[in-house]
Design a protein around this motif. Structure first.
Motif, PDB file in Angstrom:
ATOM      1  N   LEU A 189       0.915 -18.324   5.786  1.00  0.00           N
ATOM      2  CA  LEU A 189       1.209 -17.036   6.424  1.00  0.00           C
ATOM      3  C   LEU A 189       1.507 -15.963   5.390  1.00  0.00           C
ATOM      4  O   LEU A 189       1.014 -14.841   5.476  1.00  0.00           O
ATOM      5  CB  LEU A 189       2.394 -17.193   7.378  1.00  0.00           C
ATOM      6  N   LEU A 190       2.308 -16.329   4.393  1.00  0.00           N
ATOM      7  CA  LEU A 190       2.706 -15.343   3.394  1.00  0.00           C
ATOM      8  C   LEU A 190       1.573 -14.936   2.471  1.00  0.00           C
ATOM      9  O   LEU A 190       1.349 -13.757   2.222  1.00  0.00           O
ATOM     10  CB  LEU A 190       3.845 -15.918   2.547  1.00  0.00           C
ATOM     11  N   TYR A 225      -2.288 -14.796   5.162  1.00  0.00           N
ATOM     12  CA  TYR A 225      -2.315 -13.788   6.232  1.00  0.00           C
ATOM     13  C   TYR A 225      -1.579 -12.515   5.822  1.00  0.00           C
ATOM     14  O   TYR A 225      -1.996 -11.422   6.174  1.00  0.00           O
ATOM     15  CB  TYR A 225      -1.729 -14.371   7.521  1.00  0.00           C
ATOM     16  N   GLY A 226      -0.489 -12.686   5.084  1.00  0.00           N
ATOM     17  CA  GLY A 226       0.286 -11.515   4.650  1.00  0.00           C
ATOM     18  C   GLY A 226      -0.566 -10.466   3.957  1.00  0.00           C
ATOM     19  O   GLY A 226      -0.600  -9.299   4.372  1.00  0.00           O
ATOM     20  N   THR A 255      -2.845  -7.614   5.587  1.00  0.00           N
ATOM     21  CA  THR A 255      -2.454  -6.262   6.024  1.00  0.00           C
ATOM     22  C   THR A 255      -3.112  -5.222   5.128  1.00  0.00           C
ATOM     23  O   THR A 255      -3.372  -4.100   5.543  1.00  0.00           O
ATOM     24  CB  THR A 255      -0.931  -6.083   5.945  1.00  0.00           C
ATOM     25  N   LYS A 289      -4.711   6.452  -1.292  1.00  0.00           N
ATOM     26  CA  LYS A 289      -4.220   7.061  -2.537  1.00  0.00           C
ATOM     27  C   LYS A 289      -2.972   6.279  -2.928  1.00  0.00           C
ATOM     28  O   LYS A 289      -2.054   6.127  -2.111  1.00  0.00           O
ATOM     29  CB  LYS A 289      -3.831   8.523  -2.302  1.00  0.00           C
ATOM     30  N   ILE A 290      -2.949   5.825  -4.168  1.00  0.00           N
ATOM     31  CA  ILE A 290      -1.820   5.007  -4.618  1.00  0.00           C
ATOM     32  C   ILE A 290      -0.497   5.702  -4.325  1.00  0.00           C
ATOM     33  O   ILE A 290       0.445   5.111  -3.817  1.00  0.00           O
ATOM     34  CB  ILE A 290      -1.944   4.730  -6.135  1.00  0.00           C
ATOM     35  N   ARG A 329       0.327   7.767  -2.100  1.00  0.00           N
ATOM     36  CA  ARG A 329       0.730   7.929  -0.693  1.00  0.00           C
ATOM     37  C   ARG A 329       1.051   6.598  -0.029  1.00  0.00           C
ATOM     38  O   ARG A 329       1.533   6.558   1.099  1.00  0.00           O
ATOM     39  CB  ARG A 329      -0.375   8.628   0.087  1.00  0.00           C
ATOM     40  N   GLY A 330       0.682   5.510  -0.679  1.00  0.00           N
ATOM     41  CA  GLY A 330       1.005   4.200  -0.134  1.00  0.00           C
ATOM     42  C   GLY A 330       0.075   3.785   0.992  1.00  0.00           C
ATOM     43  O   GLY A 330      -0.804   4.534   1.416  1.00  0.00           O
ATOM     44  N   PHE A 331       0.274   2.574   1.483  1.00  0.00           N
ATOM     45  CA  PHE A 331      -0.569   2.013   2.544  1.00  0.00           C
ATOM     46  C   PHE A 331      -0.593   2.912   3.776  1.00  0.00           C
ATOM     47  O   PHE A 331      -1.618   3.246   4.313  1.00  0.00           O
ATOM     48  CB  PHE A 331      -0.007   0.658   2.975  1.00  0.00           C
ATOM     49  N   TRP A 332       0.611   3.234   4.228  1.00  0.00           N
ATOM     50  CA  TRP A 332       0.678   3.878   5.549  1.00  0.00           C
ATOM     51  C   TRP A 332       0.589   5.394   5.471  1.00  0.00           C
ATOM     52  O   TRP A 332       0.224   6.047   6.440  1.00  0.00           O
ATOM     53  CB  TRP A 332       1.962   3.446   6.276  1.00  0.00           C
ATOM     54  N   GLY A 333       0.876   5.931   4.293  1.00  0.00           N
ATOM     55  CA  GLY A 333       0.807   7.383   4.150  1.00  0.00           C
ATOM     56  C   GLY A 333      -0.609   7.894   3.943  1.00  0.00           C
ATOM     57  O   GLY A 333      -0.888   9.065   4.166  1.00  0.00           O
ATOM     58  N   PHE A 381      -9.664   1.658  -4.298  1.00  0.00           N
ATOM     59  CA  PHE A 381      -9.292   0.423  -3.612  1.00  0.00           C
ATOM     60  C   PHE A 381      -9.854   0.356  -2.191  1.00  0.00           C
ATOM     61  O   PHE A 381     -10.133  -0.716  -1.683  1.00  0.00           O
ATOM     62  CB  PHE A 381      -7.770   0.263  -3.613  1.00  0.00           C
ATOM     63  N   ARG A 394     -12.780   1.398  -1.145  1.00  0.00           N
ATOM     64  CA  ARG A 394     -14.166   0.955  -1.188  1.00  0.00           C
ATOM     65  C   ARG A 394     -14.241  -0.543  -1.516  1.00  0.00           C
ATOM     66  O   ARG A 394     -15.014  -1.286  -0.909  1.00  0.00           O
ATOM     67  CB  ARG A 394     -14.920   1.765  -2.243  1.00  0.00           C
TER      68      ARG A 394
END
Lengths: 323, 553
Positions: A48-49, A52-53, A56, A66-67, A69-73, A289, A291
């Motif tokens: 899982l870690l 599957y982890g 995300t 954009k590095i 701004r992070g994943f969610w930004g 990243f 692409r």
């Protein structure tokens, strides 16, 4: 007879828990075998870690990542990244090369361990067999960077040891690694050399579990060594072969980045642009990243589809399949 | 059913928890407001610093109240026996600068030959140092385009690093902004260069020529033909990668400003330009005649190129000439009769053309502050630059310990002890990777003394004349050196296609070099089209727009 005996013993052993399960309610199995379930949590947590982890991270394929701004930004862009990579000059070539290299690998690197395992199993001297096995396993532990360097020391056209010997013997230099078709053959041969020893382990284990009575019966029937290998050994390890074949089909869109990277040179680029190479170029070299992730996702989905298709075909052919 | 539901619920819970665990800390660069870049000029607040008189910047002249970790990038060039992150000088910097200011100075090694890859990985794993640097503007702009640099406050630099600011202010103000945003600061670059090409003088003379005779590419090729005939060896050659300056000798003179801005680009090869065609045609001729290293495309790092020269297989070798260059001794060990000379600049220029070359931009390292650096770390960067800009500190870093690494001569120039191998031994490039943050070259108070010092630093013992000749050639062709155009906007297509085009260029140019001479024309036409279709046309279009808008210099 043995199977029948084992089967009935299992049935007997299985009977009481089934009865107890009802008595203890829904969670009874947990209370009864908690030690086993506890042990199971370790590999489960690992999967899982670490399997599957990280998935995300696949959201990057749908974002303008954009590095800073992070994943969610980072901004969502839907399938735009996929449209971009499908339109890239190198994309089709990478898919073609990946399929080509891995299909050829499947033909050679997959079959050679079977042949080798059959040969090794025929060796009677235990000492000689062990020495051979150890020597055959060794290349598996060498990094591809080392293998690449050795390959160029041995096979390069200008200074390679092999070519120097050929010239000394009055021959012409051969561009083993510096001409497209030759490179392809060298790539496959080096791959077979590196992996075949290690690949025999599972087959040898499978061969060692074959009931000796089958060989004895074949001997009584007058079968020679070839006939026994063909009619007893191979059919007995068929399940192992099919299982490994299905697993290998799942890797047909992957391929080893290190292997291509270590063996490539700029004079033989016809077959060296593969999906992992593009992922490295886009993700690591260019820092794109999104692409690289989109390409990785595409590769994984095709791999999954191939595994499912192979599994279904295997079942239609009467094999057990994987799933 | 209930059992299955519970099992599913447990699985889901574990999955969600593991996913959350995987996502925390490392992957989310934004705070709850979506901010990730500290505002420029933000003073320290939570570190107990005292604001100065006007309250704008905290006062750290007595050191930081709490220990600050300053991470400085340093090139790792794989010098034998040299640890870039822990050596006499890193410890000295900690002692002299770090400890008094309550700063932990940590050095982050950046592999010189794959620095962009290293930086990208460090940035992605959020371990990049406080300074993000590169020597070339296109890549510096690419970092800027990735939003990994903070906007700068010039007042803050001036406040914490007055000496550095006074030295670099004009350059920073002229070149430091992109799209109107202040992002870059620089190291100084005095006009000098120690990159040159060595040639085996004994080979030249063995074929009845003199080094001075090599006045054009045609005479150079004649000489290579004679080397081959005499079975001496071939011309050195290597794989073109990273920096594309190969076509300068084949460009028209005087230059057309707009054509230069359109094609001349350090980071993307100008394969379709006429100058490239001339270069490739010559390379093809040299290859097909066996005049150059036939496996040049395998020589992709300096050690491999040098190994061919040292082994006596090639007769030319490009290098940064320094007093401690080991190529001379190594070559002599294999070929005791070897003699060396500097290849005249016109030896690579076709007749009718001028000895053009790339001029450096008027700055050395281009730097930005990591978007993740805190105001305290940013202040520590300025303090570090200020400390290093002090002549005594800089001199010590450049020269080492007097009496051990060097002695001062009558001109006040540090004369290096070439054989010194004690604790305070300098790195093979005289510690440049530490002091390159403030200047690209060591300088003395006057131009004459500086020139003399260059000669001493660049002249290998026993080969003093080589450095003199190199400087003489450098001055002779000064008028023909031009820099690439500097765009004041980010060229998006360059970032988008650069890596793909670099890989494609290497593939195409090697194919063209290795092609039979009769097939060159057809292959070149195909290669041009392939290159344009792979993204180069889009780069040219975007550049053309910027040129028409006057967004370049």
């Amino acid at each position: 007879m043995q199977h029948a005996k084992n089967g009935s013993a299992l049935e007997v052993a299985a009977a009481p828990p089934l009865m107890r399960k009802k008595k203890n309610g829904g969670m009874g199995f947990l209370r009864r075998d908690w030690q086993l379930y506890f042990l199971l949590t370790i590999p489960l947590a690992f999967v899982l870690l670490f399997k599957y982890g990280p998935m995300t991270g696949l959201v990057l394929a749908f974002k303008d990542y954009k590095i800073a701004r992070g994943f969610w930004g980072s901004e969502w862009v839907g399938l735009e990244v996929f449209h971009e990579i499908f339109a890239k000059y190198d994309f089709i070539r990478a898919v073609r090369n990946t399929l080509l290299l891995n299909s050829l690998d499947l033909v050679f690197s997959f079959t050679m361990p079977i042949v080798l395992a059959l040969l090794l199993s025929e060796i009677r001297s235990v000492r000689f067999k062990r020495i051979n096995q150890t020597l055959l396993y060794l290349p598996h532990f060498l990094s591809w960077i080392i293998i690449g360097a050795i390959a160029y020391q041995l096979l390069s056209e200008g200074n390679g040891v092999v070519n120097n010997v050929i010239v000394m013997m009055g021959g012409e230099r051969i561009p083993f690694l510096q001409q497209d078709t030759n490179w392809l053959f060298s790539y496959l041969a080096i791959g077979v050399w590196q992996s075949m020893g290690w690949g025999t382990i599972i087959y040898l284990a499978s061969i060692s579990s074959i009931n000796p009575e089958l060989y004895e019966a074949a001997t009584v029937d007058g079968a020679g060594r070839w006939r026994k290998a063909w009619n007893v050994t191979l059919p007995s390890i068929r399940v192992t072969i099919v299982t490994l074949l299905i697993l290998n089909l799942g890797k047909i869109m992957e391929g080893s980045f290190e292997r291509v990277f270590a063996l490539q040179n700029k004079a033989t680029t016809e077959f060296t642009t593969t999906i992992p190479v593009l992922v490295y170029r886009w993700g690591i070299e260019s820092g794109d990243f999104s692409r690289a992730t989109a390409l990785g996702l595409f590769q994984a989905l095709i791999g999954l589809a191939l595994v499912l298709a192979a599994d279904r075909i295997a079942k239609r052919l009467g094999e057990d399949g994987l799933l | 059913m209930r059992k299955i539901r519970i099992a599913m619920l447990t699985m889901a819970l574990v999955l969600v928890l593991s996913v959350l665990a995987a996502c925390t800390d490392g992957n989310n660069g934004t705070d709850s407001n979506g901010n990730n870049t500290p505002p420029a000029g933000e003073g320290a607040s939570d570190n107990g610093g005292n604001a100065d008189a006007d309250g704008e910047y905290a006062d750290y002249s007595g050191g930081f109240p709490e220990r600050v970790t300053l991470e400085i990038p340093v090139y790792e060039r794989a010098f034998e026996g040299w640890n870039v992150t822990d050596n006499y000088y890193t410890r000295w910097m900690q002692q002299e600068f770090g400890d008094p200011n309550n700063i932990e100075v940590k050095f982050t090694p950046i592999t010189r030959s794959s620095e962009v890859t290293d930086y990208e990985q460090l940035l992605a794993s959020r371990r990049a140092p406080d300074i993000i640097f590169h020597y070339d503007m296109p890549q510096a702009l690419a970092y800027y385009g990735e939003d990994v640099m903070q906007e700068l406050d010039y007042g803050e630099i001036e406040h914490y690093a007055p000496t550095y600011w006074a030295n670099m202010r004009a350059t920073i103000e002229q070149y430091g902004s992109v799209n109107g945003e202040r992002v870059f600061f620089f190291a100084a670059r005095p006009a000098a260069d120690n990159f040159t090409t060595l040639i085996r003088k004994d080979w030249v003379e063995q074929v009845g020529m003199k080094v001075e005779d090599l006045t054009s590419l045609e005479t150079y090729n004649d000489m290579l033909a004679k080397w081959k005939e005499a079975r001496l060896g071939v011309g050195g050659a290597s794989l073109l990668q990273n920096n594309y300056t190969y076509s300068y000798p084949f460009r028209e003179w005087p230059i057309d400003e707009q054509e230069r801005a359109l094609y001349s680009d350090l980071s993307v090869a100008d394969l379709t330009w006429a100058a490239s065609e001339r270069y490739l045609r010559n390379l093809n001729t040299q290859y097909n005649n066996g005049w150059i290293d036939r496996e040049f495309y395998l020589r992709n790092d300096d050690n491999k190129i040098k190994a061919e020269f040292v082994a006596g297989k090639t007769g030319t070798y490009g290098l940064y000439l320094t007093s401690n260059a080991d190529v001379f001794a190594a070559t002599l060990a294999n070929n005791p009769d070897a003699e060396f000379a500097i290849l005249p600049p016109r030896a690579l220029i076709p007749e009718g053309y001028e000895p053009q070359g790339r001029a450096y931009w008027p700055f050395g390292l281009i730097m930005g502050i990591n978007y993740e650096s805190t105001p305290e770390e940013r202040a520590a960067v300025w303090m570090y630059l200020e400390w290093m800009s002090q002549p005594d500190n800089l001199f010590f870093l450049q020269n080492g310990v007097e009496g051990q690494n060097y002695t001062l001569d009558a001109d006040g120039i540090a004369v290096k002890e070439a054989d010194y191998a004690g604790e305070s031994k300098l790195s093979n490039n005289n510690n440049k990777d530490y002091w390159a943050l403030v200047t690209e070259m060591a300088e003395y108070e006057s131009a004459e003394v500086t020139r003399k010092a260059y000669l001493r630093n660049w002249a290998p013992p026993g080969y003093e004349g080589l450095a003199e000749v190199m400087l003489q050639y450098y001055d002779e062709v000064a008028e023909y050196r031009t820099p690439d155009a500097l765009y004041s906007v980010v060229l998006e297509t360059v970032g988008e296609y650069k890596a793909d085009l670099n890989a494609l260029f290497q593939e195409l140019y090697v194919k063209l070099a290795l092609a039979p001479e009769g097939e060159f024309d057809a292959l070149y036409e195909d290669a041009k089209q392939t290159y344009l279709d792979a993204g180069y046309q889009e780069i040219l279009d975007e550049k053309q727009q910027a040129i028409e808008a006057g967004q370049y210099s």
